[in-house]
Design a protein around this motif. Structure first.
Motif, PDB file in Angstrom:
ATOM      1  N   ASP A   2       0.847  -1.189   0.000  1.00  0.00           N
ATOM      2  CA  ASP A   2       0.000   0.000   0.000  1.00  0.00           C
ATOM      3  C   ASP A   2       0.887   1.244   0.000  1.00  0.00           C
ATOM      4  N   THR A   3       0.733   2.076  -1.016  1.00  0.00           N
ATOM      5  CA  THR A   3       1.586   3.270  -1.098  1.00  0.00           C
ATOM      6  C   THR A   3       1.330   4.251   0.041  1.00  0.00           C
ATOM      7  N   ARG A   4       0.177   4.144   0.695  1.00  0.00           N
ATOM      8  CA  ARG A   4      -0.073   5.003   1.859  1.00  0.00           C
ATOM      9  C   ARG A   4       0.923   4.710   2.977  1.00  0.00           C
ATOM     10  N   PHE A   5       1.388   3.458   3.043  1.00  0.00           N
ATOM     11  CA  PHE A   5       2.363   3.116   4.081  1.00  0.00           C
ATOM     12  C   PHE A   5       3.714   3.760   3.776  1.00  0.00           C
ATOM     13  N   LEU A   6       4.084   3.779   2.496  1.00  0.00           N
ATOM     14  CA  LEU A   6       5.300   4.494   2.103  1.00  0.00           C
ATOM     15  C   LEU A   6       5.179   5.985   2.396  1.00  0.00           C
ATOM     16  N   ARG A  35       0.801   1.575  10.501  1.00  0.00           N
ATOM     17  CA  ARG A  35       1.219   1.561   9.094  1.00  0.00           C
ATOM     18  C   ARG A  35       2.711   1.277   8.967  1.00  0.00           C
ATOM     19  N   ILE A  36       3.503   1.935   9.810  1.00  0.00           N
ATOM     20  CA  ILE A  36       4.959   1.731   9.755  1.00  0.00           C
ATOM     21  C   ILE A  36       5.306   0.283  10.089  1.00  0.00           C
ATOM     22  N   GLN A  37       4.660  -0.250  11.106  1.00  0.00           N
ATOM     23  CA  GLN A  37       4.930  -1.640  11.490  1.00  0.00           C
ATOM     24  C   GLN A  37       4.573  -2.599  10.365  1.00  0.00           C
ATOM     25  N   THR A  38       3.462  -2.342   9.689  1.00  0.00           N
ATOM     26  CA  THR A  38       3.055  -3.200   8.571  1.00  0.00           C
ATOM     27  C   THR A  38       4.065  -3.115   7.433  1.00  0.00           C
ATOM     28  N   LEU A  39       4.536  -1.897   7.146  1.00  0.00           N
ATOM     29  CA  LEU A  39       5.532  -1.721   6.088  1.00  0.00           C
ATOM     30  C   LEU A  39       6.836  -2.419   6.456  1.00  0.00           C
ATOM     31  N   GLU A  40       7.271  -2.301   7.695  1.00  0.00           N
ATOM     32  CA  GLU A  40       8.504  -2.968   8.132  1.00  0.00           C
ATOM     33  C   GLU A  40       8.367  -4.482   8.034  1.00  0.00           C
ATOM     34  N   ALA A  41       7.195  -5.013   8.383  1.00  0.00           N
ATOM     35  CA  ALA A  41       6.977  -6.457   8.274  1.00  0.00           C
ATOM     36  C   ALA A  41       6.985  -6.888   6.811  1.00  0.00           C
ATOM     37  N   ASP A  42       6.419  -6.053   5.945  1.00  0.00           N
ATOM     38  CA  ASP A  42       6.372  -6.372   4.518  1.00  0.00           C
ATOM     39  C   ASP A  42       7.772  -6.393   3.907  1.00  0.00           C
ATOM     40  N   ALA A  68      11.496   5.544  -2.360  1.00  0.00           N
ATOM     41  CA  ALA A  68      10.140   5.778  -1.853  1.00  0.00           C
ATOM     42  C   ALA A  68       9.652   7.159  -2.258  1.00  0.00           C
ATOM     43  N   ARG A  69      10.513   8.168  -2.114  1.00  0.00           N
ATOM     44  CA  ARG A  69      10.136   9.521  -2.517  1.00  0.00           C
ATOM     45  C   ARG A  69       9.863   9.594  -4.017  1.00  0.00           C
ATOM     46  N   ALA A  70      10.713   8.944  -4.804  1.00  0.00           N
ATOM     47  CA  ALA A  70      10.527   8.969  -6.257  1.00  0.00           C
ATOM     48  C   ALA A  70       9.217   8.290  -6.646  1.00  0.00           C
TER      49      ALA A  70
END
Length: 298
Positions: A2-6, A35-42, A68-70
């Motif tokens: 999910d790009t919202r997590f980025l 969200r951060i935890q989900t992204l780190e797990a992913d 991520a910024r790009a």
């Protein structure tokens, strides 16, 4: 993914805290942390770590941050290019401190009235940092002090205000020779790391003044308050109001010619961002010294 997590990860890096990023994204801190935890797990790696009271990127976070910024920038451009309902999406705007209180509010008020669907994210900062973020594409446009070097061909500039240097002193010293005050009284220096502060420093050197330096500060409001309290005198640009309320100060003109601090807007010529940038540039600037020429065609 999910790009919202980025987006949440990048916001935490830029704000330096979970709470600040949550306010920016209109989330609760708990929701953003999830969200951060989900992204780190992913991704299988920690992305953030504590450094005192701040939150900073961990090794893996630093590695993915540019991409991520790009990716978010490309996604934002894609959405804006596909929009057929007028100006919408988001505008990423940077501004120096005096611009946040002086020039920017009227510009944002006009923008909100004309384009209520446009979401604006404002990032405060100093001119040198905001300039780099515009060039890198992290910001669409920024309100900064004009740099003394030539801008890259990918950037455009619009002057909004010219701010002459003045000697700032307590009101009881009205009528005094500014050079005598700058040499004899305790001196509160405008930070030489700031582009505007370098103009003041150059004037002191060219006038061969050697002030009795007491402090060096990067906040012009704080300098004004300290001068009012009798802690010294200063050499500052006559920045756009409002100034701190209740101060008893005098602005003394300088006897030698000196270039003013020029404040304006810088943006990149990115066709994908042209619509939202033009929407902002079309707002009238409200300032006694404002200079807002019409946009060039195209």
């Amino acid at each position: 993914m999910d790009t919202r997590f980025l987006e949440s990860f990048v916001a935490v890096v830029e704000e330096g805290s979970i709470a600040g990023a949550a306010r920016r994204l209109h989330l609760t801190p708990a929701a953003l942390a999830q969200r951060i935890q989900t992204l780190e797990a992913d991704l299988g790696a920690p992305l953030l770590q504590r450094a005192g009271r701040a939150v900073v990127p961990a090794e893996a976070g630093l590695a993915i941050l540019p991409r991520a910024r790009a990716l978010l920038r490309d996604l934002r451009d894609l959405r804006d290019s596909a929009s057929e309902s007028g100006v919408s999406g988001e505008l990423r705007l940077g501004a120096i401190a005096t611009g946040l209180t002086g020039l920017l509010p009227s510009l944002l008020a006009g923008l909100a009235a004309r384009f209520p669907q446009l979401e604006v994210h404002v990032s405060p900062g100093i001119s040198s940092e905001l300039y780099q973020r515009v060039v890198a594409g992290d910001l669409d446009i920024a309100l900064i002090v004009q740099p003394e070097f030539a801008l890259p061909k990918s950037c455009d500039w619009r002057l909004l205000r010219e701010e002459p240097l003045v000697a700032l002193a307590p009101a009881v010293l009205a009528g005094q020779d500014p050079h005598i005050l700058l040499s004899a009284a305790p001196f509160i220096r405008y930070d030489r790391n700031q582009w505007g502060g370098r103009i003041a420093d150059r004037y002191l050197r060219e006038a061969r003044l050697r002030p009795r330096e007491r402090f060096e500060l990067d906040a012009l409001d704080a300098i004004a308050v300290m001068v009012d309290r009798g802690l010294g005198v200063s050499l500052v640009p006559d920045w756009a109001p409002p100034w701190p309320a209740g101060l008893s100060l005098v602005k003394l003109p300088l006897p030698l010619p000196v270039p003013p601090r020029r404040v304006g807007l810088i943006w990149t010529r990115n066709p994908a961002r042209a619509r939202v940038v033009r929407a902002f540039l079309d707002q009238p600037a409200e300032s006694g010294n404002a200079v807002a020429p019409p946009l060039p065609p195209g």
